[in-house]
Enzyme design. Structure first.
Site, PDB file in Angstrom:
ATOM      1  N   THR A 298       0.911  -1.036  -0.044  1.00  0.00           N
ATOM      2  CA  THR A 298      -0.191  -0.086   0.046  1.00  0.00           C
ATOM      3  C   THR A 298       0.748   1.169  -0.189  1.00  0.00           C
ATOM      4  O   THR A 298       1.883   1.176   0.595  1.00  0.00           O
ATOM      5  CB  THR A 298      -0.876   0.103   1.050  1.00  0.00           C
ATOM      6  OG1 THR A 298      -1.717   1.192   1.406  1.00  0.00           O
ATOM      7  CG2 THR A 298      -0.149  -0.352   2.639  1.00  0.00           C
TER       8      THR A 298
ATOM      9  N   GLU B  40      -4.900  -2.827   4.617  1.00  0.00           N
ATOM     10  CA  GLU B  40      -4.388  -3.452   5.926  1.00  0.00           C
ATOM     11  C   GLU B  40      -5.513  -4.235   6.477  1.00  0.00           C
ATOM     12  O   GLU B  40      -5.261  -4.868   7.482  1.00  0.00           O
ATOM     13  CB  GLU B  40      -3.931  -2.339   6.838  1.00  0.00           C
ATOM     14  CG  GLU B  40      -2.769  -1.682   6.585  1.00  0.00           C
ATOM     15  CD  GLU B  40      -2.639  -0.383   5.376  1.00  0.00           C
ATOM     16  OE1 GLU B  40      -3.838  -0.408   4.864  1.00  0.00           O
ATOM     17  OE2 GLU B  40      -1.960   0.541   5.575  1.00  0.00           O
TER      18      GLU B  40
ATOM     19  N   LYS C 228      -7.182  10.076  -3.921  1.00  0.00           N
ATOM     20  CA  LYS C 228      -7.592   9.029  -4.597  1.00  0.00           C
ATOM     21  C   LYS C 228      -7.937   9.298  -6.000  1.00  0.00           C
ATOM     22  O   LYS C 228      -8.928  10.047  -6.096  1.00  0.00           O
ATOM     23  CB  LYS C 228      -8.782   8.779  -3.753  1.00  0.00           C
ATOM     24  CG  LYS C 228      -8.324   7.670  -2.459  1.00  0.00           C
ATOM     25  CD  LYS C 228      -8.594   6.333  -3.116  1.00  0.00           C
ATOM     26  CE  LYS C 228      -8.019   5.132  -1.951  1.00  0.00           C
ATOM     27  NZ  LYS C 228      -8.708   4.249  -2.072  1.00  0.00           N
TER      28      LYS C 228
ATOM     29  N   TRP D 178      -4.060   5.356  -5.444  1.00  0.00           N
ATOM     30  CA  TRP D 178      -3.487   6.444  -4.519  1.00  0.00           C
ATOM     31  C   TRP D 178      -2.454   7.210  -5.236  1.00  0.00           C
ATOM     32  O   TRP D 178      -1.559   6.695  -5.692  1.00  0.00           O
ATOM     33  CB  TRP D 178      -2.939   5.751  -3.318  1.00  0.00           C
ATOM     34  CG  TRP D 178      -3.899   5.260  -2.528  1.00  0.00           C
ATOM     35  CD1 TRP D 178      -4.825   4.158  -2.666  1.00  0.00           C
ATOM     36  CD2 TRP D 178      -3.981   5.542  -1.080  1.00  0.00           C
ATOM     37  NE1 TRP D 178      -5.428   3.793  -1.528  1.00  0.00           N
ATOM     38  CE2 TRP D 178      -5.179   4.465  -0.512  1.00  0.00           C
ATOM     39  CE3 TRP D 178      -3.402   6.420  -0.249  1.00  0.00           C
ATOM     40  CZ2 TRP D 178      -5.459   4.632   0.781  1.00  0.00           C
ATOM     41  CZ3 TRP D 178      -4.031   6.493   1.281  1.00  0.00           C
ATOM     42  CH2 TRP D 178      -4.800   5.520   1.630  1.00  0.00           C
TER      43      TRP D 178
HETATM   44  P1  AMP Z   1      -6.683   1.091   0.120  1.00  0.00           P
HETATM   45  O1  AMP Z   1      -5.805   0.498   1.048  1.00  0.00           O
HETATM   46  O2  AMP Z   1      -5.919   1.625  -1.303  1.00  0.00           O
HETATM   47  O3  AMP Z   1      -7.957   0.351  -0.237  1.00  0.00           O
HETATM   48  O4  AMP Z   1      -7.303   2.416   0.517  1.00  0.00           O
HETATM   49  C1  AMP Z   1      -7.987   2.383   1.856  1.00  0.00           C
HETATM   50  C2  AMP Z   1      -8.635   3.813   2.031  1.00  0.00           C
HETATM   51  O5  AMP Z   1      -9.516   4.203   1.092  1.00  0.00           O
HETATM   52  C3  AMP Z   1      -9.509   4.087   3.226  1.00  0.00           C
HETATM   53  O6  AMP Z   1      -8.593   4.193   4.329  1.00  0.00           O
HETATM   54  C4  AMP Z   1     -10.347   5.224   3.199  1.00  0.00           C
HETATM   55  O7  AMP Z   1      -9.433   6.213   3.375  1.00  0.00           O
HETATM   56  C5  AMP Z   1     -10.831   5.145   1.624  1.00  0.00           C
HETATM   57  N1  AMP Z   1     -11.896   4.229   1.294  1.00  0.00           N
HETATM   58  C6  AMP Z   1     -12.050   2.969   1.150  1.00  0.00           C
HETATM   59  N2  AMP Z   1     -13.472   2.887   0.793  1.00  0.00           N
HETATM   60  C7  AMP Z   1     -14.049   4.041   1.020  1.00  0.00           C
HETATM   61  C8  AMP Z   1     -15.440   4.334   0.914  1.00  0.00           C
HETATM   62  N3  AMP Z   1     -16.217   3.348   0.727  1.00  0.00           N
HETATM   63  N4  AMP Z   1     -15.660   5.695   1.384  1.00  0.00           N
HETATM   64  C9  AMP Z   1     -14.782   6.516   1.587  1.00  0.00           C
HETATM   65  N5  AMP Z   1     -13.493   6.248   1.382  1.00  0.00           N
HETATM   66  C10 AMP Z   1     -13.114   4.829   1.269  1.00  0.00           C
END
Ligand code: AMP
Length: 546
Positions: free
Chosen positions: A186, A331, A443, A448
């Protein structure tokens, strides 16, 4: 006194054996990199994953050694999911959208031994292979006659030739269920990417939980389309939960445009699909432009970033598809919450139901959550108090791969909680709503972009004294980065010159959309940029052309 039940470890190999035995004829349909549709079954995937396991034994890969993939969603990737992990090695799915420098860094950090890639990623592999000394074999996921002859890659073999000489029989080994099974990096806000290392036990428990009726509700009657990539948190665990229930799987390959995804949904009678908002935005735009309707799709899980209200109503009201808004992170394997209504909500008005569906959902059994204030004090679940979100559970990370510090926060009982970096409210019914990110990553299209990386490149320019990168709302990509810069006294640089300076230093889609020149950037007491204040200052800013 111990219970008298059989002590069998929870292993990923049992999923593929179950799918083979009970749902052997259920289909696995893939759009290949070459464009055409390929059809196979769970039985054949199981047989070929045993060939993969035999091939890895022959390569003398040790227990726990890493096998990396740079691959789209497809049947060969699925075979690697089972052949690699089932035989006790660790499947390391790498995000091909990263810059080759980042990919090389990740492959070295993970000490990958074999790297399997789709031919679309040959240019990336060519750009990085010389910097990956641990990789001793490169496998192109293609037929033997498609193997490029002029790639310059040492020890390159086609996947089909690699597995073809091996038996389809294999005795999956038994070992500790806590052994590592797969890993995914990540991109953190600071420093280098960090590796989440999943175990057989965490993956199996996550698969059980995600198939439950109030979660993804997957069954043998479903035709499931994971548009979410298999290189991003194991496609939200769908390759495992689909085997657990014997569902048909449909893989989109590289064709993620609205038209291709819609066509696949229709031809394969997809009942359940999963993806980030950007993908659905492209598909809904295509459907609206051509006045199309779904014939079989019943529900879709949307997560990765917040699902816009207009998307929920378009799916539900125009197309009769239930939207399940979900929240999770790398995570967390990734599922944390999923938004399904409770019985008492069913008699409420459409408006009231919509207010709930906009939230990221309620906790799944297996994930405990709490929100805390800046002193770590628990905040009430009243839907108003917002605080840092912490989680704990058997599929939540304990520590990063080769991590030097303990990422967990201990409570008074000594239990470790993972700080998600998200800020949220939780209401009295247990529905979570993400209100902000304490991190400042941008995002874009479900991926990311590290604001720090964007800033570091800007300040590497001789005319720039200071830079701050923030995300700005974008109708297609959710967010796009812009960089606010302060020039050095007397120095000159044009917007176009600075944007051109990014070329070749980062992936194209990570280059900011605009440059804003400022006299100063707000700085806090500890010398950190105050991004919240900067966003406030730029509240009337609009991206060029939007
Ligand atoms: P990742 O590890 O790349 O999957 O990103 C995780 C992060 O994405 C989380 O900590 C949130 O900040 C954001 N995220 C994931 N799902 C959502 C959602 N449905 N609404 C808003 N933010 C989200």
């Amino acid at each position: 006194m111990l219970g008298l039940m059989q002590d069998q470890p929870l292993l990923i190999s049992s999923l593929i054996e179950f799918a083979d035995c009970h749902h052997g004829d259920a289909e696995i349909v893939s759009r290949r990199v070459e464009g055409e549709i390929h059809r196979t079954t769970w039985r054949e995937v199981a047989a070929r994953s045993r060939q993969v396991a035999n091939a890895l034994d022959q390569e003398q890969l040790a227990f726990g050694d890493r096998v990396a993939t740079l691959a789209w969603n497809g049947y060969r990737h699925l075979e690697l999911y089972y052949g690699v992990s089932g035989s006790g090695r660790v499947l390391h799915t790498i995000n091909p959208r990263l810059h080759p420098d980042q990919i090389a860094w990740i492959a070295n950090h993970a000490e990958d031994q074999i790297l399997c890639f789709d031919l679309s990623f040959l240019p990336i592999v060519k750009a990085m292979h010389a910097r990956c000394p641990t990789v001793r074999k490169w496998i192109a996921l293609c037929d033997a006659d498609k193997l490029p002859t002029d790639s310059g890659l040492p020890n390159l073999e086609s996947y089909e030739a690699w597995i073809s000489t091996h038996s389809q029989k294999y005795d999956w080994p038994s070992f500790d269920e806590n052994s590592a099974s797969s890993m995914c990096y990540t991109s953190g806000t600071t420093g280098n990417p960090k590796g989440a290392l999943y175990s057989h036990r965490s993956t199996m428990l996550h698969a059980y939980a995600s198939a439950m009726p109030d979660v993804m509700a997957m069954s043998a009657r479903d035709s499931v389309l994971p548009v979410v990539p298999m290189f991003h948190v194991n496609a939200w665990g769908i390759p495992y939960s689909a085997a657990l229930v014997g569902a048909k799987l449909v893989f989109p390959g590289p064709a993620l445009d609205g038209k291709s995804v819609f066509e696949l949904i229709e031809t394969e009678k997809v009942t359940f699909a999963a993806g980030v908002p950007t993908v659905w935005q492209m598909m809904l735009a295509h459907m609206q432009a051509s006045d199309l309707k779904f014939s079989a799709l019943k529900r879709t899980v949307i997560g990765g970033s917040a699902c816009p209200p207009a998307m929920i109503s378009a799916f539900q009201q125009q197309y009769g598809v239930e939207v399940l808004h979900a929240w999770g992170m790398t995570e967390m394997s990734p599922l944390g919450t999923l938004c399904t209504l409770k019985n008492k909500h069913l008699t409420q008005s459409q408006e009231q139901q919509m207010a709930i569906r906009l939230k990221q959902g309620r906790g799944i059994f297996g994930v405990e959550m709490k929100i805390v204030d800046s002193d770590g004090k628990k905040l009430p679940w009243d839907g108003k108090a917002s605080g840092d979100l912490l989680v704990t559970g058997p599929w939540v990370i304990k520590s990063y791969f080769k991590g030097e510090s303990d990422p967990l926060v201990r409570d008074a009982q000594g239990r470790g909680w993972f700080p998600t970096g998200d800020v949220a409210t939780i209401d009295a019914d247990g529905y979570l709503q993400i209100t902000d990110r304490s991190k400042d990553v941008i995002k874009s299209g479900g991926e990311w972009i590290s604001s720090i990386e964007v800033e570091n490149i800007a300040v590497a320019h001789p005319a720039i004294a200071m830079a701050a990168c923030i995300g700005v709302a974008h109708p297609k990509w959710d967010e796009r980065p812009i960089v606010v810069v302060v020039r050095k006294p007397g120095a000159e640089v044009l917007r176009e010159e600075l944007l051109a300076f990014y070329e070749g230093k980062t992936a194209k889609w990570q280059i900011p959309d605009d440059v804003v020149f400022a006299e100063a950037i707000p700085i806090g007491a500890t010398g950190k940029i105050l991004k919240a204040r900067l966003r406030e200052q730029l509240r009337d800013y609009k991206l060029p052309g939007i």
